[in-house]
Write a protein that holds these residues in place. Sequence first.
Motif, PDB file in Angstrom:
ATOM      1  N   MET A   1      -2.473   6.724   4.909  1.00 30.91           N
ATOM      2  CA  MET A   1      -3.817   7.288   4.926  1.00 30.91           C
ATOM      3  C   MET A   1      -4.062   8.101   3.668  1.00 30.91           C
ATOM      4  O   MET A   1      -3.196   8.879   3.243  1.00 30.91           O
ATOM      5  CB  MET A   1      -4.006   8.190   6.150  1.00 30.91           C
ATOM      6  N   PHE A   2      -5.238   7.922   3.089  1.00 30.77           N
ATOM      7  CA  PHE A   2      -5.676   8.709   1.946  1.00 30.77           C
ATOM      8  C   PHE A   2      -6.032  10.110   2.426  1.00 30.77           C
ATOM      9  O   PHE A   2      -6.787  10.282   3.388  1.00 30.77           O
ATOM     10  CB  PHE A   2      -6.888   8.034   1.307  1.00 30.77           C
ATOM     11  N   MET A   3      -5.483  11.140   1.785  1.00 33.36           N
ATOM     12  CA  MET A   3      -5.662  12.511   2.244  1.00 33.36           C
ATOM     13  C   MET A   3      -7.129  12.927   2.300  1.00 33.36           C
ATOM     14  O   MET A   3      -7.524  13.718   3.147  1.00 33.36           O
ATOM     15  CB  MET A   3      -4.893  13.464   1.321  1.00 33.36           C
ATOM     16  N   GLY A   4      -7.942  12.387   1.414  1.00 33.39           N
ATOM     17  CA  GLY A   4      -9.346  12.772   1.384  1.00 33.39           C
ATOM     18  C   GLY A   4     -10.121  12.337   2.612  1.00 33.39           C
ATOM     19  O   GLY A   4     -11.184  12.881   2.907  1.00 33.39           O
ATOM     20  N   SER A   5      -9.593  11.375   3.384  1.00 33.96           N
ATOM     21  CA  SER A   5     -10.329  10.874   4.533  1.00 33.96           C
ATOM     22  C   SER A   5     -10.352  11.854   5.697  1.00 33.96           C
ATOM     23  O   SER A   5     -11.165  11.723   6.608  1.00 33.96           O
ATOM     24  CB  SER A   5      -9.741   9.536   5.004  1.00 33.96           C
ATOM     25  N   GLN A   6      -9.461  12.836   5.703  1.00 35.88           N
ATOM     26  CA  GLN A   6      -9.470  13.836   6.767  1.00 35.88           C
ATOM     27  C   GLN A   6      -9.890  15.219   6.281  1.00 35.88           C
ATOM     28  O   GLN A   6     -10.031  16.126   7.073  1.00 35.88           O
ATOM     29  CB  GLN A   6      -8.085  13.952   7.410  1.00 35.88           C
ATOM     30  N   GLY A   7     -10.061  15.367   4.990  1.00 35.67           N
ATOM     31  CA  GLY A   7     -10.428  16.696   4.524  1.00 35.67           C
ATOM     32  C   GLY A   7     -11.254  16.697   3.262  1.00 35.67           C
ATOM     33  O   GLY A   7     -11.381  17.727   2.608  1.00 35.67           O
ATOM     34  N   GLY A   8     -11.806  15.536   2.895  1.00 37.39           N
ATOM     35  CA  GLY A   8     -12.643  15.473   1.708  1.00 37.39           C
ATOM     36  C   GLY A   8     -11.897  15.895   0.455  1.00 37.39           C
ATOM     37  O   GLY A   8     -10.700  15.686   0.318  1.00 37.39           O
TER      38      GLY A   8
ATOM     39  N   LEU B   1      -1.414  12.333  -2.664  1.00 40.91           N
ATOM     40  CA  LEU B   1      -2.745  11.994  -2.159  1.00 40.91           C
ATOM     41  C   LEU B   1      -2.704  11.135  -0.906  1.00 40.91           C
ATOM     42  O   LEU B   1      -3.745  10.814  -0.345  1.00 40.91           O
ATOM     43  CB  LEU B   1      -3.547  11.273  -3.247  1.00 40.91           C
ATOM     44  N   PHE B   2      -1.519  10.749  -0.449  1.00 41.50           N
ATOM     45  CA  PHE B   2      -1.401   9.868   0.698  1.00 41.50           C
ATOM     46  C   PHE B   2      -0.370  10.418   1.675  1.00 41.50           C
ATOM     47  O   PHE B   2       0.512  11.188   1.302  1.00 41.50           O
ATOM     48  CB  PHE B   2      -0.982   8.456   0.265  1.00 41.50           C
ATOM     49  N   THR B   3      -0.475  10.001   2.931  1.00 38.85           N
ATOM     50  CA  THR B   3       0.511  10.358   3.937  1.00 38.85           C
ATOM     51  C   THR B   3       0.746   9.156   4.833  1.00 38.85           C
ATOM     52  O   THR B   3      -0.085   8.252   4.914  1.00 38.85           O
ATOM     53  CB  THR B   3       0.053  11.583   4.759  1.00 38.85           C
ATOM     54  N   THR B   4       1.879   9.122   5.531  1.00 35.88           N
ATOM     55  CA  THR B   4       2.224   8.016   6.411  1.00 35.88           C
ATOM     56  C   THR B   4       1.630   8.236   7.793  1.00 35.88           C
ATOM     57  O   THR B   4       1.556   9.364   8.280  1.00 35.88           O
ATOM     58  CB  THR B   4       3.755   7.879   6.499  1.00 35.88           C
ATOM     59  N   THR B   5       1.228   7.145   8.439  1.00 38.90           N
ATOM     60  CA  THR B   5       0.703   7.203   9.805  1.00 38.90           C
ATOM     61  C   THR B   5       1.548   6.323  10.715  1.00 38.90           C
ATOM     62  O   THR B   5       2.030   5.269  10.311  1.00 38.90           O
ATOM     63  CB  THR B   5      -0.759   6.737   9.877  1.00 38.90           C
TER      64      THR B   5
ATOM     65  N   GLY C   1       0.813  -1.212   0.000  1.00 35.22           N
ATOM     66  CA  GLY C   1       0.000   0.000   0.000  1.00 35.22           C
ATOM     67  C   GLY C   1       0.839   1.251   0.000  1.00 35.22           C
ATOM     68  O   GLY C   1       0.548   2.221  -0.701  1.00 35.22           O
ATOM     69  N   ARG C   2       1.935   1.248   0.774  1.00 36.15           N
ATOM     70  CA  ARG C   2       2.794   2.426   0.823  1.00 36.15           C
ATOM     71  C   ARG C   2       3.525   2.634  -0.495  1.00 36.15           C
ATOM     72  O   ARG C   2       3.747   3.762  -0.916  1.00 36.15           O
ATOM     73  CB  ARG C   2       3.782   2.291   1.987  1.00 36.15           C
ATOM     74  N   ARG C   3       3.923   1.549  -1.143  1.00 34.73           N
ATOM     75  CA  ARG C   3       4.621   1.686  -2.422  1.00 34.73           C
ATOM     76  C   ARG C   3       3.673   2.247  -3.488  1.00 34.73           C
ATOM     77  O   ARG C   3       4.050   3.092  -4.284  1.00 34.73           O
ATOM     78  CB  ARG C   3       5.204   0.334  -2.860  1.00 34.73           C
ATOM     79  N   ILE C   4       2.448   1.745  -3.503  1.00 35.89           N
ATOM     80  CA  ILE C   4       1.476   2.257  -4.462  1.00 35.89           C
ATOM     81  C   ILE C   4       1.211   3.736  -4.206  1.00 35.89           C
ATOM     82  O   ILE C   4       1.051   4.534  -5.127  1.00 35.89           O
ATOM     83  CB  ILE C   4       0.157   1.457  -4.385  1.00 35.89           C
ATOM     84  N   ALA C   5       1.185   4.119  -2.912  1.00 38.70           N
ATOM     85  CA  ALA C   5       0.906   5.513  -2.541  1.00 38.70           C
ATOM     86  C   ALA C   5       2.121   6.411  -2.679  1.00 38.70           C
ATOM     87  O   ALA C   5       2.019   7.617  -2.484  1.00 38.70           O
ATOM     88  CB  ALA C   5       0.397   5.561  -1.096  1.00 38.70           C
ATOM     89  N   GLY C   6       3.290   5.838  -2.987  1.00 38.46           N
ATOM     90  CA  GLY C   6       4.493   6.659  -3.076  1.00 38.46           C
ATOM     91  C   GLY C   6       5.027   7.055  -1.722  1.00 38.46           C
ATOM     92  O   GLY C   6       5.758   8.026  -1.587  1.00 38.46           O
ATOM     93  N   GLU C   7       4.674   6.297  -0.670  1.00 40.21           N
ATOM     94  CA  GLU C   7       5.098   6.616   0.690  1.00 40.21           C
ATOM     95  C   GLU C   7       6.022   5.514   1.218  1.00 40.21           C
ATOM     96  O   GLU C   7       5.896   5.081   2.351  1.00 40.21           O
ATOM     97  CB  GLU C   7       3.861   6.741   1.607  1.00 40.21           C
ATOM     98  N   ALA C   8       6.945   5.054   0.401  1.00 39.80           N
ATOM     99  CA  ALA C   8       7.787   3.924   0.774  1.00 39.80           C
ATOM    100  C   ALA C   8       9.255   4.322   0.827  1.00 39.80           C
ATOM    101  O   ALA C   8      10.084   3.772   0.124  1.00 39.80           O
ATOM    102  CB  ALA C   8       7.575   2.765  -0.193  1.00 39.80           C
ATOM    103  N   THR C   9       9.594   5.320   1.642  1.00 39.46           N
ATOM    104  CA  THR C   9      10.983   5.706   1.822  1.00 39.46           C
ATOM    105  C   THR C   9      11.767   4.521   2.384  1.00 39.46           C
ATOM    106  O   THR C   9      11.339   3.911   3.358  1.00 39.46           O
ATOM    107  CB  THR C   9      11.092   6.899   2.790  1.00 39.46           C
ATOM    108  N   PRO C  10      12.925   4.154   1.790  1.00 46.21           N
ATOM    109  CA  PRO C  10      13.676   2.985   2.265  1.00 46.21           C
ATOM    110  C   PRO C  10      14.061   3.102   3.733  1.00 46.21           C
ATOM    111  O   PRO C  10      14.541   4.142   4.189  1.00 46.21           O
ATOM    112  CB  PRO C  10      14.925   2.988   1.368  1.00 46.21           C
ATOM    113  N   LEU C  11      13.834   2.026   4.483  1.00 45.30           N
ATOM    114  CA  LEU C  11      14.145   1.987   5.900  1.00 45.30           C
ATOM    115  C   LEU C  11      15.162   0.900   6.195  1.00 45.30           C
ATOM    116  O   LEU C  11      15.376  -0.003   5.400  1.00 45.30           O
ATOM    117  CB  LEU C  11      12.883   1.720   6.726  1.00 45.30           C
TER     118      LEU C  11
END
Length: 220
Positions: free
Chosen positions: A114-121, A135-139, A53-63
């Motif tokens: 998290m999909f950005m639209g879920s907290q701010g439409g 469109l996504f952020t890490t939680t 999910g994070r890779r698809i969202a572009g939120e997959a910074t290497p750890l």
Amino acid sequence: MPFTALNSRMVQATVAPGQRMYSQRGAMLAYRGEVHFTPNIQGGQGGVGSMIGRRIAGEATPLMTVEVPAGQTATVMFGHGGHHVHVVDLTGETLYVEADRLLAFDGSLQQGTMFMGSQGGVMGMVRGQVTGQGLFTTTLKGVGSAAVMAHGGVIELPITPQRPVHVDPQAYVAHRGDVRNKLSTALGWRDMVGRGSGEAFQLELSGQGTVYVQASEEKL
């Protein structure tokens, strides 16, 4: 596993047997003791599904995973790119932060997307596009600590139902708690004729929680 600030740009963590940390690859500056650093293909807690999910969202910074052998204790120092580092201690709530701002965090924290639209439409989605955050952020959720990076240091601003907070989108670092966020416009006559400050958009955060603001409009 709380972090100790060594200065404004470096933090230190003590890692004990049975504990695990995650950090950005290349963020380790020095350590004392025997420490094992291994690439983490799953990107933290959450399993393979969360990683995909994070890779698809572009939120997959290497750890990388940081651990010590049984019976050993070590201290590890972290920093990256000379950025200022701010420590956030979580007691069960959720932290919302861009993946590239995460320097290191406790392995006890559950990482997700998290999909950005879920907290701010719709305006939450527009905010992601305007600020370049996508469109996504890490939680990160649970009990533990996270070290986040920023330009010029960070201040914490409380958000209450009676007093929402407006932030320049480029100065936003992260937020936590039960918070809704949306992009509001401050378009006036000066902006329309091209003589305004250029800050036609503001990030409005309402609810109950905290927002972290950096002393700069520069992205990492």
